[in-house]
Design an enzyme around this catalytic site. Sequence first.
Site, PDB file in Angstrom:
ATOM      1  N   ALA A 158     -27.319 -23.099  33.300  1.00 61.33           N
ATOM      2  CA  ALA A 158     -27.470 -23.565  34.675  1.00 61.33           C
ATOM      3  C   ALA A 158     -28.221 -22.490  35.448  1.00 61.33           C
ATOM      4  O   ALA A 158     -27.841 -21.325  35.433  1.00 61.33           O
ATOM      5  CB  ALA A 158     -26.108 -23.799  35.307  1.00 61.33           C
ATOM      6  N   LYS A 159     -29.299 -22.903  36.096  1.00 62.15           N
ATOM      7  CA  LYS A 159     -30.030 -21.965  36.948  1.00 62.15           C
ATOM      8  C   LYS A 159     -29.309 -22.009  38.297  1.00 62.15           C
ATOM      9  O   LYS A 159     -29.795 -22.606  39.255  1.00 62.15           O
ATOM     10  CB  LYS A 159     -31.489 -22.436  37.037  1.00 62.15           C
ATOM     11  N   SER A 160     -28.108 -21.428  38.299  1.00 54.53           N
ATOM     12  CA  SER A 160     -27.277 -21.540  39.497  1.00 54.53           C
ATOM     13  C   SER A 160     -27.412 -20.288  40.357  1.00 54.53           C
ATOM     14  O   SER A 160     -27.632 -19.187  39.847  1.00 54.53           O
ATOM     15  CB  SER A 160     -25.814 -21.768  39.117  1.00 54.53           C
ATOM     16  N   TYR A 164     -27.340 -15.473  39.799  1.00 51.56           N
ATOM     17  CA  TYR A 164     -28.415 -14.516  40.093  1.00 51.56           C
ATOM     18  C   TYR A 164     -27.944 -13.232  40.752  1.00 51.56           C
ATOM     19  O   TYR A 164     -28.730 -12.289  40.884  1.00 51.56           O
ATOM     20  CB  TYR A 164     -29.554 -15.199  40.866  1.00 51.56           C
TER      21      TYR A 164
END
Length: 307
Positions: A158-160, A164
């Site tokens: 998941a590019k959540s 980051y």
Amino acid sequence: MVQKSDKIWFDGKLVPWDEANVHVLTHALHYGTGVFEGIRAYECSNGKSAVFRLEEHMERLLDSAKIIGLKVPFDRDQLVEATVATLKANGLKAGYVRPLVFVGAGAMGVHPGQNPIQVCIATWPWGAYLGEEALEKGIRVKCSSFTRHHVNVMMTKAKSCGNYVNSVLAKTEAVADGYDEAIMLDPQGYVAEGSGENIFMVKDDVLYTPPLHNVLGGFTRDSVMTLAADLGYEVREATLGRDMLYIADEVFFTGTAAEITPIREIDRRTIGEGKAGPLAKLLQAEFFGVVKGENPDYAFWLHEYEV
Ligand code: PPE
């Protein structure tokens, strides 16, 4: 500072850039409950423009949302259409596209409950992520003291937004220590990826990259693997120790923002000749040819539009 455009697509409408705002009690601001994408549009040699692998990026956005349990009120095709509409509204022949799906304001507390799921798509002009010089000369990196996510701690597919913070820690440390970027190792100590890039190495004309267990399945990674294989190179997914990178002939990062960025130094050890290596340069040339629509074999990766 990001270069302003005229409009941002926000919950189904194009609104003026300065009016695309949220409340301070937006759930995502407190708990990182959002998912995003990074996409590039390029000006093509025929005067038209094209968004690179747009449909797949929007599918990954919806997958990211599914992984963290957000129900997106738009489907893939609506998001694709909205992207092109935003680029056109901003008169951008080329640029970066940043879709973001996030939990809005409503109830507080970790449980997102019935809070609205909001969606925006911003576009702006963005040159080379690590500088034009980086693409030509390569960058200096360090292996981070921060470990990349364990697959069962944060969901690495998941590019959540919350994921980051780990990248921010690594990047900030690298820059403070005088490096351009960080290489992140996984909880077992093997090479995972950069703070916002996948990583490749070349040894004896074979191209290696870590498997997808705990890294983002980058579209630039996939494009580079496809291009290299089509050029006749052997491409292997392999578990790599940092020492494998130290003695590689070439190492480079790939990503939408970073494109193909050669690495000339890792942990104060010169990589190869200490400059962009021949395969990195060849792949850069191929990649930039493809994104500019100069190679009909890969036209299926392009979503053309005209400003
Ligand atoms: N790994 C990570 C952790 C990552 O963030 C990216 C993209 C990739 C790999 C490469 O994926 P792809 O873009 O599909 O090839 N990082 C995005 C955000 C960078 C940022 O600083 O913001 C990007 O490159 O747009």
